[in-house]
Motif scaffolding. Structure first.
Motif, mmCIF file in Angstrom:
data_model
loop_
_atom_site.group_PDB
_atom_site.id
_atom_site.type_symbol
_atom_site.label_atom_id
_atom_site.label_comp_id
_atom_site.label_asym_id
_atom_site.label_seq_id
_atom_site.Cartn_x
_atom_site.Cartn_y
_atom_site.Cartn_z
ATOM 1 N N GLY A 18 4.840 9.579 -0.930
ATOM 2 C CA GLY A 18 4.763 9.462 -1.794
ATOM 3 C C GLY A 18 5.097 7.898 -2.794
ATOM 4 N N LYS A 19 4.365 6.947 -2.036
ATOM 5 C CA LYS A 19 4.087 5.630 -2.404
ATOM 6 C C LYS A 19 2.095 5.799 -3.080
ATOM 7 N N GLU A 20 2.507 4.674 -3.923
ATOM 8 C CA GLU A 20 1.499 4.747 -5.167
ATOM 9 C C GLU A 20 0.369 4.651 -4.553
ATOM 10 N N SER A 21 -0.984 4.937 -5.025
ATOM 11 C CA SER A 21 -2.187 4.420 -4.283
ATOM 12 C C SER A 21 -2.921 4.065 -5.133
ATOM 13 N N GLY A 22 -2.153 3.437 -6.414
ATOM 14 C CA GLY A 22 -3.347 2.618 -7.233
ATOM 15 C C GLY A 22 -3.132 3.149 -8.582
#
Length: 136
Positions: A18-22
């Motif tokens: 669920g974390k942003e990767s870009g």
């Protein structure tokens, strides 16, 4: 040219956690011609250009937020556009391989409940982000 508009977008990828990767930023210019043809010009822009355009955006429109879910089914590409703001519309976009001897039918996945077909007709323009963004 019958109608002309442009918009910016920010696409953010999420990891399984669920974390942003870009993020990737883009600008699109759309021209609708009198003969019904639609011409789109797209360009990747920098974060700095995006922020400048964002700060000078049309304040008579909502910011459209959507989640896209992409998957393959029987050699067909599907994208589910889940509009989160300002509307709660959900649109399925299907891409099928076209050839001169095919009938271009879509093999719909059995797990999807589709209400109706949306076309390029004037009546269905209400389902585009351009119309959804209008503040009423």
């Amino acid at each position: 040219v019958l109608k002309e508009y442009s918009f910016i977008r920010k696409r953010t990828s999420l990891r399984k956690s669920g974390k942003e990767s870009g993020s990737v930023y883009g600008w699109t210019s759309v021209q609708k011609m009198k003969d019904g043809q639609r011409i789109e010009k797209k360009r990747i822009i920098t974060k700095r250009e995006y922020l400048s355009l964002f700060n000078n955006r049309d304040k008579t429109r909502h910011i459209v937020r959507q989640k896209r879910i992409s998957f393959l089914w029987n050699i067909q590409s599907f994208n589910v556009h889940v509009f989160k703001e300002p509307s709660d519309v959900c649109i399925l976009h299907a891409q099928v391989r076209s050839s001169p001897d095919s009938n271009d039918t879509v093999d719909m996945p059995s797990f999807l409940d589709v209400d109706r077909l949306i076309t390029d007709s004037v009546e269905d323009e209400i389902y585009g982000a351009y119309q959804i963004s209008l503040i009423k």
